[in-house]
Scaffold this motif. Sequence first.
Motif, PDB file in Angstrom:
ATOM      1  N   LEU A 103       3.375 -41.724 -52.801  1.00 60.64           N
ATOM      2  CA  LEU A 103       3.102 -43.003 -53.458  1.00 60.64           C
ATOM      3  C   LEU A 103       4.157 -43.313 -54.510  1.00 60.64           C
ATOM      4  O   LEU A 103       4.567 -44.464 -54.682  1.00 60.64           O
ATOM      5  N   SER A 104       4.621 -42.284 -55.197  1.00 60.28           N
ATOM      6  CA  SER A 104       5.616 -42.501 -56.246  1.00 60.28           C
ATOM      7  C   SER A 104       6.920 -43.033 -55.664  1.00 60.28           C
ATOM      8  O   SER A 104       7.539 -43.935 -56.251  1.00 60.28           O
ATOM      9  N   GLN A 105       7.349 -42.506 -54.514  1.00 61.23           N
ATOM     10  CA  GLN A 105       8.578 -43.006 -53.897  1.00 61.23           C
ATOM     11  C   GLN A 105       8.391 -44.435 -53.388  1.00 61.23           C
ATOM     12  O   GLN A 105       9.283 -45.277 -53.535  1.00 61.23           O
ATOM     13  N   LEU A 106       7.238 -44.714 -52.806  1.00 61.02           N
ATOM     14  CA  LEU A 106       6.956 -46.065 -52.330  1.00 61.02           C
ATOM     15  C   LEU A 106       7.023 -47.072 -53.477  1.00 61.02           C
ATOM     16  O   LEU A 106       7.657 -48.123 -53.358  1.00 61.02           O
ATOM     17  N   LYS A 107       6.404 -46.747 -54.579  1.00 64.50           N
ATOM     18  CA  LYS A 107       6.397 -47.661 -55.727  1.00 64.50           C
ATOM     19  C   LYS A 107       7.780 -47.783 -56.352  1.00 64.50           C
ATOM     20  O   LYS A 107       8.202 -48.886 -56.751  1.00 64.50           O
ATOM     21  N   ARG A 108       8.503 -46.679 -56.446  1.00 58.77           N
ATOM     22  CA  ARG A 108       9.811 -46.679 -57.091  1.00 58.77           C
ATOM     23  C   ARG A 108      10.830 -47.511 -56.325  1.00 58.77           C
ATOM     24  O   ARG A 108      11.665 -48.201 -56.918  1.00 58.77           O
ATOM     25  N   TYR A 109      10.761 -47.450 -54.996  1.00 55.84           N
ATOM     26  CA  TYR A 109      11.800 -48.092 -54.188  1.00 55.84           C
ATOM     27  C   TYR A 109      11.334 -49.332 -53.440  1.00 55.84           C
ATOM     28  O   TYR A 109      12.076 -49.884 -52.620  1.00 55.84           O
ATOM     29  N   TYR A 110      10.134 -49.767 -53.721  1.00 55.89           N
ATOM     30  CA  TYR A 110       9.576 -50.904 -52.994  1.00 55.89           C
ATOM     31  C   TYR A 110      10.474 -52.135 -53.057  1.00 55.89           C
ATOM     32  O   TYR A 110      10.668 -52.825 -52.050  1.00 55.89           O
ATOM     33  N   SER A 111      11.047 -52.417 -54.201  1.00 57.80           N
ATOM     34  CA  SER A 111      11.855 -53.637 -54.365  1.00 57.80           C
ATOM     35  C   SER A 111      13.083 -53.653 -53.460  1.00 57.80           C
ATOM     36  O   SER A 111      13.587 -54.716 -53.108  1.00 57.80           O
ATOM     37  N   PHE A 112      13.555 -52.465 -53.060  1.00 55.31           N
ATOM     38  CA  PHE A 112      14.748 -52.393 -52.210  1.00 55.31           C
ATOM     39  C   PHE A 112      14.434 -52.604 -50.732  1.00 55.31           C
ATOM     40  O   PHE A 112      15.334 -52.908 -49.941  1.00 55.31           O
ATOM     41  N   VAL A 113      13.167 -52.429 -50.357  1.00 52.15           N
ATOM     42  CA  VAL A 113      12.797 -52.470 -48.936  1.00 52.15           C
ATOM     43  C   VAL A 113      11.591 -53.368 -48.668  1.00 52.15           C
ATOM     44  O   VAL A 113      10.941 -53.250 -47.629  1.00 52.15           O
TER      45      VAL A 113
END
Length: 368
Positions: A103-113
Motif C-alpha cells: 500500500l505504501s508503494q501504491l500511495k507513494r507513486y500513484y501520481s506517476f501512474v
Amino acid sequence: MTKLTTPYYLIDETKLLRNLEIIQQVRETSGAKSVLALKCFSTWGVFDLMQRYMDGTTSSSLFEARLGYEKFGKEVHAYSVGFSEKEVKAVAKFASKVIFNSLSQLKRYYSFVSDKRLGLRINPGISYSHFDLADPARKCSRLGVVDQDEIMKIAPLLSGVMFHFNCENDDFKNLTTAIDYISKKYGSLLEKLEWVSFGGGIYFTKEGYPIEPFCEKLKNFSEKFGVQVYLEPGEATITQCAELVTTVLDVVHNEIDIAIVDASVEAHMLDHLIYGTRAKISAPEPGRYRVMIAGRTCLAGDVFGEYKLRNKLKVGSEVRIADAAGYTMVKKNWFNGLAMPAIAVRRFDGTVDVLRKFRYKDFKRSLS
C-alpha cells in the motif's frame, strides 16, 4: 544436427509447443489470459513462437518489463517487490498494468501512474509450496498486502489485484479450495474490479492434469465477479522442453565413480543447489551402473546427483540434464569464471540454431 561444443542449453520447439497448446486450450475454454512469467524464462529467441499462444508477459523488475515490451509485445504487466521512483517513471512509459506489492508503494507513486490500470498484490494467507523458501505466505512474508480493511480503502484506485500464492501446485483439489476461499474472503472487493490474477506456480501443463475442470473453475470465477482472469505461467510454460548438454571431462573414484562434467549446478542450474533437489538425466538411459555426476567448480557440493545408468561414463561421454529451461538461463552466473553454456534451439524441422555463445569478453564485461 551439427556437433555443438558443450555445455549448451538446448530448447526443443516441439516440446515447447506441447505446453503452449495446453495454454491455448485453457485460454479458449476458460477465457483466462496467460502472461509469461519472465522471472522463470526470459530467452527471447523463442518469443516469436510463444507470443502466438500467450497474451503478454509479467515481470519482477524494470529490466524484465522492458524486455517483455521490446521482445514479446502484447500486454506488459510490471510488478516489483520494491520499485524506486526512477523505475516507476520508466515502466509507466510502456506498461499495460503496474502492480504494486504494498500500500505504501501504491500511495507513494500513484501520481506517476494514475493513468494506468493499477493492481495490488494481496497475500491471502494461504499458499501451496513444497519449500518454505518459496512459500509466498510463509511466516512474516513481505509479499503482498494482508490487511483487508486497508485494501478496501484504496480499492477505488485499483483496476485489479494479484494473488500469487502457488509454487509448483499440481493438486487441483487444493487449488479449487483456495479459489473458493479467495471468493468468499474477498468477494466484496472482487466485485469492484476489472481483472484478477491468480499468479504463477499452477502446474496445469503436467501430464494428466484435469484441464476441463480447471477451465470450468476459472470461467465460473470470472463470470461470478465479472472480471478478466489472468494466469502467470512460468515453469508450466517451459517444463520438459530443454536440456543442459554436457561432456564428461574426468572420472574419479571415492567410494563411488564420480563423473565430472563441463557444466556446474551452482553456475548453470542453481535451483537444484538452493532447494537440495536432484537433477534428472535424459541421457544416458537408466541401467545398473552407479555413478555420481558432478560439476566442475571448486564448490564441494556442486553435484547434480547419484544415478544408475545403462552405460559406464568415461571421458568424452555426453550427459544430458533434463528439464533445464526454468530458472536456469535467468540465473546462470560466472562463478569460478566458467564459460556459460551457449543457448540453442532445435526447430520444428530438426535444425539447430545457436542463439547465443558466451566468451571471455562477456565475463570481463560483467565485472569492473
